[in-house]
Motif scaffolding. Structure first.
Motif, PDB file in Angstrom:
ATOM      1  N   PRO A 467       0.840  -1.205   0.000  1.00 27.28           N
ATOM      2  CA  PRO A 467       0.000   0.000   0.000  1.00 27.28           C
ATOM      3  C   PRO A 467       0.871   1.250   0.000  1.00 27.28           C
ATOM      4  CG  PRO A 467      -0.684  -1.556   1.697  1.00 27.28           C
ATOM      5  CD  PRO A 467       0.643  -2.035   1.188  1.00 27.28           C
ATOM      6  N   PRO A 468       0.355   2.365  -0.393  1.00 30.54           N
ATOM      7  CA  PRO A 468       1.129   3.621  -0.367  1.00 30.54           C
ATOM      8  C   PRO A 468       1.476   4.016   1.072  1.00 30.54           C
ATOM      9  CG  PRO A 468      -1.185   4.051  -0.813  1.00 30.54           C
ATOM     10  CD  PRO A 468      -1.019   2.574  -0.895  1.00 30.54           C
ATOM     11  N   ARG A 469       2.616   4.669   1.231  1.00 30.63           N
ATOM     12  CA  ARG A 469       3.083   5.066   2.559  1.00 30.63           C
ATOM     13  C   ARG A 469       2.847   6.551   2.770  1.00 30.63           C
ATOM     14  NH1 ARG A 469       8.951   2.043   3.174  1.00 30.63           N
ATOM     15  NH2 ARG A 469       8.183  -0.125   2.930  1.00 30.63           N
ATOM     16  N   PRO A 470       2.476   6.926   3.994  1.00 29.10           N
ATOM     17  CA  PRO A 470       2.303   8.364   4.270  1.00 29.10           C
ATOM     18  C   PRO A 470       3.642   9.073   4.396  1.00 29.10           C
ATOM     19  CG  PRO A 470       1.889   7.083   6.233  1.00 29.10           C
ATOM     20  CD  PRO A 470       2.096   6.084   5.134  1.00 29.10           C
ATOM     21  N   ALA A 471       3.591  10.373   4.419  1.00 31.45           N
ATOM     22  CA  ALA A 471       4.829  11.167   4.421  1.00 31.45           C
ATOM     23  C   ALA A 471       5.630  11.023   5.713  1.00 31.45           C
ATOM     24  CB  ALA A 471       4.499  12.645   4.181  1.00 31.45           C
ATOM     25  N   TRP A 472       4.980  10.655   6.813  1.00 32.08           N
ATOM     26  CA  TRP A 472       5.695  10.593   8.085  1.00 32.08           C
ATOM     27  C   TRP A 472       6.425   9.280   8.297  1.00 32.08           C
ATOM     28  CZ3 TRP A 472       3.836   6.530  10.848  1.00 32.08           C
ATOM     29  CH2 TRP A 472       2.485   6.147  10.634  1.00 32.08           C
ATOM     30  N   TRP A 473       6.267   8.323   7.379  1.00 31.59           N
ATOM     31  CA  TRP A 473       6.937   7.038   7.583  1.00 31.59           C
ATOM     32  C   TRP A 473       8.471   7.167   7.609  1.00 31.59           C
ATOM     33  CZ3 TRP A 473       4.682   1.898   5.431  1.00 31.59           C
ATOM     34  CH2 TRP A 473       3.416   1.669   6.015  1.00 31.59           C
ATOM     35  N   PRO A 474       9.112   7.913   6.734  1.00 30.34           N
ATOM     36  CA  PRO A 474      10.594   8.003   6.821  1.00 30.34           C
ATOM     37  C   PRO A 474      11.080   8.531   8.173  1.00 30.34           C
ATOM     38  CG  PRO A 474       9.817   8.818   4.702  1.00 30.34           C
ATOM     39  CD  PRO A 474       8.604   8.589   5.542  1.00 30.34           C
ATOM     40  N   ALA A 475      10.360   9.498   8.702  1.00 21.91           N
ATOM     41  CA  ALA A 475      10.745  10.015  10.019  1.00 21.91           C
ATOM     42  C   ALA A 475      10.611   8.943  11.082  1.00 21.91           C
ATOM     43  CB  ALA A 475       9.887  11.231  10.363  1.00 21.91           C
ATOM     44  N   ALA A 476       9.558   8.141  10.991  1.00 19.55           N
ATOM     45  CA  ALA A 476       9.369   7.059  11.959  1.00 19.55           C
ATOM     46  C   ALA A 476      10.468   6.025  11.830  1.00 19.55           C
ATOM     47  CB  ALA A 476       7.999   6.419  11.754  1.00 19.55           C
ATOM     48  N   ALA A 526       3.455   4.413  18.726  1.00 16.62           N
ATOM     49  CA  ALA A 526       2.983   5.676  18.164  1.00 16.62           C
ATOM     50  C   ALA A 526       2.691   5.532  16.678  1.00 16.62           C
ATOM     51  CB  ALA A 526       4.036   6.765  18.402  1.00 16.62           C
ATOM     52  N   CYS A 527       3.557   4.771  15.991  1.00 15.27           N
ATOM     53  CA  CYS A 527       3.308   4.565  14.556  1.00 15.27           C
ATOM     54  C   CYS A 527       2.047   3.737  14.331  1.00 15.27           C
ATOM     55  CB  CYS A 527       4.516   3.869  13.921  1.00 15.27           C
ATOM     56  SG  CYS A 527       5.988   4.912  13.813  1.00 15.27           S
ATOM     57  N   ALA A 528       1.826   2.729  15.177  1.00 15.94           N
ATOM     58  CA  ALA A 528       0.608   1.922  15.031  1.00 15.94           C
ATOM     59  C   ALA A 528      -0.635   2.756  15.271  1.00 15.94           C
ATOM     60  CB  ALA A 528       0.664   0.739  15.999  1.00 15.94           C
ATOM     61  N   ALA A 531      -1.160   4.933  12.367  1.00 13.31           N
ATOM     62  CA  ALA A 531      -1.502   4.195  11.140  1.00 13.31           C
ATOM     63  C   ALA A 531      -2.962   3.782  11.089  1.00 13.31           C
ATOM     64  CB  ALA A 531      -0.611   2.959  11.023  1.00 13.31           C
ATOM     65  N   ARG A 532      -3.670   3.860  12.211  1.00 10.86           N
ATOM     66  CA  ARG A 532      -5.062   3.398  12.208  1.00 10.86           C
ATOM     67  C   ARG A 532      -5.917   4.200  11.224  1.00 10.86           C
ATOM     68  NH1 ARG A 532      -4.395   3.321  18.052  1.00 10.86           N
ATOM     69  NH2 ARG A 532      -4.075   1.174  18.768  1.00 10.86           N
ATOM     70  N   GLY A 533      -5.792   5.514  11.291  1.00  8.45           N
ATOM     71  CA  GLY A 533      -6.610   6.343  10.398  1.00  8.45           C
ATOM     72  C   GLY A 533      -6.328   6.099   8.928  1.00  8.45           C
ATOM     73  N   PRO A 534      -5.058   6.199   8.492  1.00  8.99           N
ATOM     74  CA  PRO A 534      -4.763   5.922   7.077  1.00  8.99           C
ATOM     75  C   PRO A 534      -5.127   4.505   6.661  1.00  8.99           C
ATOM     76  CG  PRO A 534      -2.944   7.108   8.102  1.00  8.99           C
ATOM     77  CD  PRO A 534      -3.884   6.733   9.207  1.00  8.99           C
ATOM     78  N   ALA A 535      -4.903   3.540   7.560  1.00  6.15           N
ATOM     79  CA  ALA A 535      -5.244   2.164   7.208  1.00  6.15           C
ATOM     80  C   ALA A 535      -6.760   2.020   7.004  1.00  6.15           C
ATOM     81  CB  ALA A 535      -4.764   1.209   8.300  1.00  6.15           C
ATOM     82  N   ARG A 536      -7.519   2.653   7.903  1.00  6.42           N
ATOM     83  CA  ARG A 536      -8.981   2.576   7.755  1.00  6.42           C
ATOM     84  C   ARG A 536      -9.438   3.248   6.452  1.00  6.42           C
ATOM     85  NH1 ARG A 536      -9.966   4.684  12.086  1.00  6.42           N
ATOM     86  NH2 ARG A 536     -10.396   6.812  11.420  1.00  6.42           N
ATOM     87  N   ARG A 537      -8.842   4.417   6.177  1.00  4.14           N
ATOM     88  CA  ARG A 537      -9.216   5.108   4.941  1.00  4.14           C
ATOM     89  C   ARG A 537      -8.815   4.313   3.699  1.00  4.14           C
ATOM     90  NH1 ARG A 537      -7.595   9.515   8.150  1.00  4.14           N
ATOM     91  NH2 ARG A 537      -5.488   9.466   7.261  1.00  4.14           N
TER      92      ARG A 537
END
Length: 602
Positions: A467-476, A526-528, A531-537
């Motif tokens: 799936p596509p990754r959000p912009a904050w993943w590299p920081a995480a 914190a990442c989990a 991730a709930r909102g983007p995963a649900r969307r």
């Protein structure tokens, strides 16, 4: 006897003319020839009648593939008779005199003509074949249509040029409608279907005869405007008995549904006469003359025939309720297809995949290493594999599960199509309801396979397998790497102290290691949570795509053919409204049927 008197005798001259025609001694232009030119109705079919006939013709064309020929036979006969009558004389009105045995109809026609036209007597039946009496020239085509031979065509003694009131009248004496001879009754039925008007002659003994009322008067109640009912032999009734019988006759006609032309209202004419004494014959003659001179009996008869045909066709064009497919029904159909295609399950799987991907990217290295080991140990990894009965059982389950899922999905699709077809057919007459169901079944062929392709195409992960990754993943990921580096740094610091390379000091390296050890799970948690909102969307978007694709596929294959059938029904019902002459009343229900549906549900 003068030449004029010889011409208007009891039919001798007519028989001679027929013989001369058969011998070829008279040409078609001879004034004595019965086949003289006639005036066609032509443009007389204008206005309402013409519009109704055109609508009936159009209605039959639209219905030919939906209704059987037997259902449309009566309407076809009306159109044929209208076309045949239009080609014949509009200056003549064909009136049949019908009655039961002994009612005196032959005596009545002789009284109207002033000469013995039809044979009378005690022998029954007296009239064996239809006999015609014409008051003017040009009716040969009409008599040919009635299949009345020249030897049975008469001219009245008191008619002709001197009797202006009855100019254009063609009077036909029919056999008894209750004759014991079957051929006589068939003659009556055949001629009654072709004449412009009919005079029913009844007598004081048989005016309430059930055969007359049930077989003829009641079925022809819609033809009241071209119907005369004459109570003959009133000379046999003493005192006020004639008025009482006449009132009772009117009551019976009212029970038959025949409108009575009284007080200026359109309807049947009811008179009392005595053909033997002449009582009431003059009034009948005057009424009949006024009727003939209006010269619209043919159109009024055809209009009544169209009414009768429309009444017979009503059950196949009009039904209770408001036909159509509501918005809620269409939405429910799409929802059922979404269940069949597994849209919700695909969305949930996409959401889980998104969260697993987030866990793999943002989890601690030690936890990821443990998960990799578990997948490797259980054979779930890409390079993993296992043997034994458990694996064989799993393989068998994987082999049988798709077939079971396909069967379940197919059943759900069939159920969804059946439900939406029944909802669309509700309120439609039987032939059109069947057409809607057949259109739905035809459209549903191949629908389960198409939905399977959609599930594979739209339910799969995007390009790249993840799936596509959000912009904050590299920081995480960097934060997690930093926590790991802190753990290694603290560990190396302790090792350096143990081997004596570094100065002793337990608290700083332990604090750094604890920061790394505790910070890693904290970052993962914190990442989990994030991730709930983007995963649900992401899951909802996957489910929405599948739902819309399934609904679009179902609309193209099932709903659009149903809408086409509903539109065809709308067209035929509008045409039926034009035929029946009650367009505004019927069109109210028709307007509820839209191209893609009908009235809103609820």
């Amino acid at each position: 006897m003068s030449a004029v008197d010889e011409r208007w005798d009891d039919g001798l001259i007519a028989r001679r003319v027929q013989e001369q025609l058969e011998a070829g001694e008279l040409g078609p232009g001879d004034p004595d020839a019965p086949g003289d030119p006639h005036t066609p109705i032509g443009e007389a079919y204008a206005g309402t009648l013409r519009a109704r006939l055109d609508a009936l013709r159009e209605l039959m064309g639209l219905s030919s593939t939906r209704l059987d020929g037997k259902t449309l036979a009566e309407a076809g006969r009306v159109l044929d008779e209208a076309a045949a009558r239009q080609r014949l004389s509009s200056r003549h009105t064909v009136v049949a005199i019908a009655g039961a045995t002994g009612s005196g109809k032959s005596t009545l026609i002789n009284a109207l003509a002033g000469v013995p036209i039809s044979e009378t007597g005690l022998r029954r039946p007296t009239t064996a074949a239809p006999i015609a009496c014409t008051w003017s020239e040009g009716a040969a085509g009409l008599l040919d249509r009635l299949a009345i031979p020249g030897r049975l065509r008469r001219r009245p003694l008191a008619g002709g040029v001197g009797d202006e009131d009855l100019q254009g009248l063609v009077l036909v004496d029919l056999p008894d409608h209750d004759s014991a001879v079957t051929a006589h009754r068939k003659q009556v039925d055949r001629v009654l279907a072709l004449v412009d008007a009919v005079i029913w002659v009844v007598d004081p003994e048989k005016y309430a005869d059930a055969a007359l009322h049930e077989r003829y008067l009641r079925p022809l109640a819609g033809h009241a405007e071209v119907t005369f009912v004459v109570l003959n032999q009133v000379d046999r009734l003493p005192g006020d008995a004639a008025h009482q019988v006449l009132d009772d006759l009117r009551r019976l006609l009212d029970e038959d549904g025949i409108a009575l032309g009284e007080h200026g209202e359109p309807g049947a004419t009811v008179l009392a006469v005595s053909a033997l004494t002449g009582e009431g014959v003059g009034e009948l003659r005057e009424t009949l003359g006024a009727f003939v001179q209006r010269r619209n009996a043919a159109e009024r008869r055809l209009s009544a025939d169209v009414d009768a045909a429309a009444a017979r066709l009503r059950p196949v064009y009009v039904a209770d309720g408001r036909p159509g497919l509501g918005e809620r029904s269409r939405e429910d159909f799409g929802a059922r297809l979404a269940v069949a295609v597994g849209a919700r399950a695909a969305g949930e799987a996409a959401e889980r995949e998104w969260r697993r991907n987030a866990g793999r990217a943002c989890g601690t290295p030690w936890l990821r290493l443990w998960r990799w080991y578990e997948r490797l140990r259980t054979g779930g990894g890409p390079a993993g594999g296992a043997s034994g009965s458990g694996t064989r059982e799993g393989a068998e389950q994987e082999a049988t599960a798709p077939a079971e899922d396909e069967l379940t999905a197919r059943q759900r699709v069939e159920q969804a199509v059946r439900i939406v077809a029944d909802e669309a057919a509700r309120g439609l007459p039987l032939p059109w309801a069947q057409a809607v169901r057949e259109a739905a079944v035809r459209g549903a062929q191949g629908l389960p396979e198409a939905l399977d392709e959609l599930a594979v195409t739209l339910g799969a992960a995007p390009a790249g397998g993840r799936p596509p990754r959000p912009a904050w993943w590299p920081a995480a990921v960097l934060a997690q790497a930093a926590m790991t580096l802190l753990q290694f740094y603290g560990a190396l610091w302790l090792v350096g102290q143990i081997v004596g390379v570094l100065e002793p000091g337990l608290f700083p390296p332990v604090l750094i290691m604890l920061a790394g050890i505790l910070g890693g799970p904290l970052v993962e948690w914190a990442c989990a949570a994030a991730a709930r909102g983007p995963a649900r969307r992401y899951g909802e978007e996957t489910e929405r795509r599948l739902r819309e694709a399934a609904a679009g596929c179902g609309r193209a294959r099932v709903l659009d053919p149903i809408a086409a059938e509903l539109m065809r029904y709308r067209e035929v019902r509008e045409q039926y409204a034009n035929v029946s002459g009650r367009r505004s009343a019927v069109a109210t229900g028709v307007g509820m049927v839209a191209l893609t549906g009908g009235p809103p549900d609820g």
